[in-house]
Design a protein around this motif. Sequence first.
Motif, short mmCIF file in Angstrom:
data_model
loop_
_atom_site.label_atom_id
_atom_site.label_comp_id
_atom_site.label_asym_id
_atom_site.label_seq_id
_atom_site.Cartn_x
_atom_site.Cartn_y
_atom_site.Cartn_z
N MET A 112 0.86 -1.17 0.00
CA MET A 112 0.00 0.00 0.00
C MET A 112 0.90 1.22 0.00
O MET A 112 1.93 1.25 0.68
CB MET A 112 -0.90 0.03 1.24
CG MET A 112 -2.07 -0.94 1.22
SD MET A 112 -3.25 -0.58 2.57
CE MET A 112 -4.11 0.85 1.87
N ALA A 113 0.52 2.24 -0.76
CA ALA A 113 1.36 3.43 -0.88
C ALA A 113 0.49 4.66 -1.02
O ALA A 113 -0.73 4.58 -1.21
CB ALA A 113 2.31 3.29 -2.07
N CYS A 114 1.13 5.82 -0.97
CA CYS A 114 0.39 7.07 -1.11
C CYS A 114 -0.26 7.18 -2.49
O CYS A 114 -1.17 7.97 -2.70
CB CYS A 114 1.28 8.27 -0.84
SG CYS A 114 2.71 8.43 -1.95
N ASP A 115 0.18 6.36 -3.44
CA ASP A 115 -0.44 6.30 -4.76
C ASP A 115 -1.94 6.03 -4.64
O ASP A 115 -2.74 6.57 -5.42
CB ASP A 115 0.19 5.18 -5.60
CG ASP A 115 1.69 5.29 -5.73
OD1 ASP A 115 2.36 5.58 -4.71
OD2 ASP A 115 2.21 5.06 -6.83
N ASP A 116 -2.33 5.19 -3.68
CA ASP A 116 -3.74 4.85 -3.49
C ASP A 116 -4.55 6.07 -3.08
O ASP A 116 -5.70 6.23 -3.50
CB ASP A 116 -3.87 3.74 -2.44
CG ASP A 116 -3.10 2.48 -2.81
OD1 ASP A 116 -3.06 2.13 -4.00
OD2 ASP A 116 -2.52 1.85 -1.91
N GLY A 154 5.08 5.38 -4.59
CA GLY A 154 5.56 4.23 -3.83
C GLY A 154 5.84 4.51 -2.37
O GLY A 154 6.13 3.58 -1.61
N ALA A 155 5.76 5.77 -1.95
CA ALA A 155 6.08 6.12 -0.56
C ALA A 155 4.92 5.79 0.37
O ALA A 155 3.77 5.63 -0.04
CB ALA A 155 6.43 7.59 -0.46
N LYS A 156 5.23 5.71 1.65
CA LYS A 156 4.23 5.39 2.67
C LYS A 156 3.67 6.64 3.34
O LYS A 156 2.86 6.53 4.26
CB LYS A 156 4.86 4.50 3.75
CG LYS A 156 5.21 3.09 3.29
CD LYS A 156 3.99 2.20 3.20
CE LYS A 156 4.35 0.75 2.93
NZ LYS A 156 3.16 -0.13 2.90
N GLU A 157 4.09 7.81 2.88
CA GLU A 157 3.64 9.07 3.48
C GLU A 157 2.93 9.92 2.43
O GLU A 157 3.32 9.95 1.26
CB GLU A 157 4.84 9.86 4.02
CG GLU A 157 5.70 9.11 5.03
CD GLU A 157 5.07 9.07 6.41
OE1 GLU A 157 4.24 9.97 6.70
OE2 GLU A 157 5.40 8.17 7.19
N PRO A 182 -6.73 -0.32 -5.35
CA PRO A 182 -5.32 -0.59 -5.67
C PRO A 182 -4.82 0.21 -6.87
O PRO A 182 -5.07 -0.14 -8.03
CB PRO A 182 -5.31 -2.09 -5.95
CG PRO A 182 -6.72 -2.43 -6.33
CD PRO A 182 -7.59 -1.50 -5.53
N ALA A 183 -4.09 1.29 -6.60
CA ALA A 183 -3.61 2.17 -7.66
C ALA A 183 -2.62 1.45 -8.57
O ALA A 183 -2.52 1.78 -9.76
CB ALA A 183 -2.96 3.40 -7.05
N PRO A 193 4.00 3.56 -15.25
CA PRO A 193 4.70 3.06 -14.06
C PRO A 193 3.94 3.30 -12.76
O PRO A 193 4.00 2.51 -11.82
CB PRO A 193 6.02 3.85 -14.07
CG PRO A 193 6.19 4.30 -15.48
CD PRO A 193 4.81 4.54 -15.99
N ASN A 194 3.21 4.41 -12.68
CA ASN A 194 2.44 4.74 -11.49
C ASN A 194 1.38 5.76 -11.87
O ASN A 194 1.44 6.37 -12.94
CB ASN A 194 3.34 5.28 -10.37
CG ASN A 194 4.03 6.58 -10.77
OD1 ASN A 194 3.42 7.66 -10.77
ND2 ASN A 194 5.31 6.50 -11.13
N VAL A 195 0.39 5.95 -10.99
CA VAL A 195 -0.68 6.91 -11.29
C VAL A 195 -0.33 8.31 -10.78
O VAL A 195 -0.95 9.29 -11.20
CB VAL A 195 -2.02 6.46 -10.66
CG1 VAL A 195 -2.43 5.10 -11.17
CG2 VAL A 195 -1.98 6.50 -9.13
N VAL A 196 0.63 8.40 -9.90
CA VAL A 196 0.93 9.68 -9.24
C VAL A 196 1.44 10.72 -10.23
O VAL A 196 0.94 11.85 -10.29
CB VAL A 196 1.92 9.50 -8.09
CG1 VAL A 196 2.30 10.84 -7.47
CG2 VAL A 196 1.35 8.57 -7.02
N ASP A 197 2.46 10.35 -11.00
CA ASP A 197 3.09 11.33 -11.90
C ASP A 197 2.12 11.94 -12.90
O ASP A 197 2.06 13.17 -13.02
CB ASP A 197 4.29 10.69 -12.60
CG ASP A 197 5.45 10.41 -11.66
OD1 ASP A 197 5.54 11.09 -10.61
OD2 ASP A 197 6.26 9.50 -11.95
#
Length: 267
Positions: A112-116, A154-157, A182-183, A193-197
């Motif tokens: 689980m990551a801040c991405d979620d 991927g970070a936890k914060e 689940p992001a 690679p991720n949804v954040v960027d």
Amino acid sequence: MHVKRRWSAALVAASVGAVSITACSSPEDKVPSIGYSFENVVNTYNARTVDGAASGARQAFTRVQVGFSYLGPEGDALSDNDIGTVSVVPGDTLTVQYSIAPAATYSDGAPMACDDLVLAWAANSGRFATDRPMFDAASTAGYSDIERIECVPGAKEATVVFASGRSYQNWRALFGATDLLPAHVAARVAGVPNVVDPILAEDDDVVRRIADFWNTGWTLTPGSIDTSLLPSAGPYRVESYTAEDGLVLVANDAWWGNPPQTEQVVV
């Protein structure tokens, strides 16, 4: 119809009885399975879409898709400390720091990551739209008041910053049970690679691909579900869904909190 209603009532009664027995029995007397029934359909894994909000997704997946809070018996948002901790950062605008538990992991092994949180905010904020909203969210309450989320993929914060003058009184209910999906699955299907960027960069082309999956990619059709799209971060995960046997939830071996007292729940 009368037979179905009697059967449903019997399942509910059996469920309550099973939970009561499990709570006061020894490990060898655990109830192996209970039935859980409600008068609605479960046609999606996503309780936040318009269709999902009208379905039984929220009832079915509260202990599958856990979040930083859950609804208590009085309707108040209660903290779920298994997921992590939440604290308010002093300042003129409402700023909330979310720390995900180091052990918090999905049933497929992804952390689980801040991405979620970023995906939940993007989907429910209403800010991504052209001629119409990209995300088919049932409500934007609270999420539309958030100005930004600070998150390293991927970070936890995560730091959630509300817009000036738009403090949301019920902010503790945000990012709660069934809000966090689940992001990493959405990113994989969208081919990024991720949804954040792309979300933070407001890349409409990529966000639209993410939104298309968020809107319909978690649709559930009995007999033809893909469990690789349904990883769980709660004590239960989806094992199967058929017209004959219903929606079968089983204990999630990757769950880091207190293990569930019943191995299987049949909805």
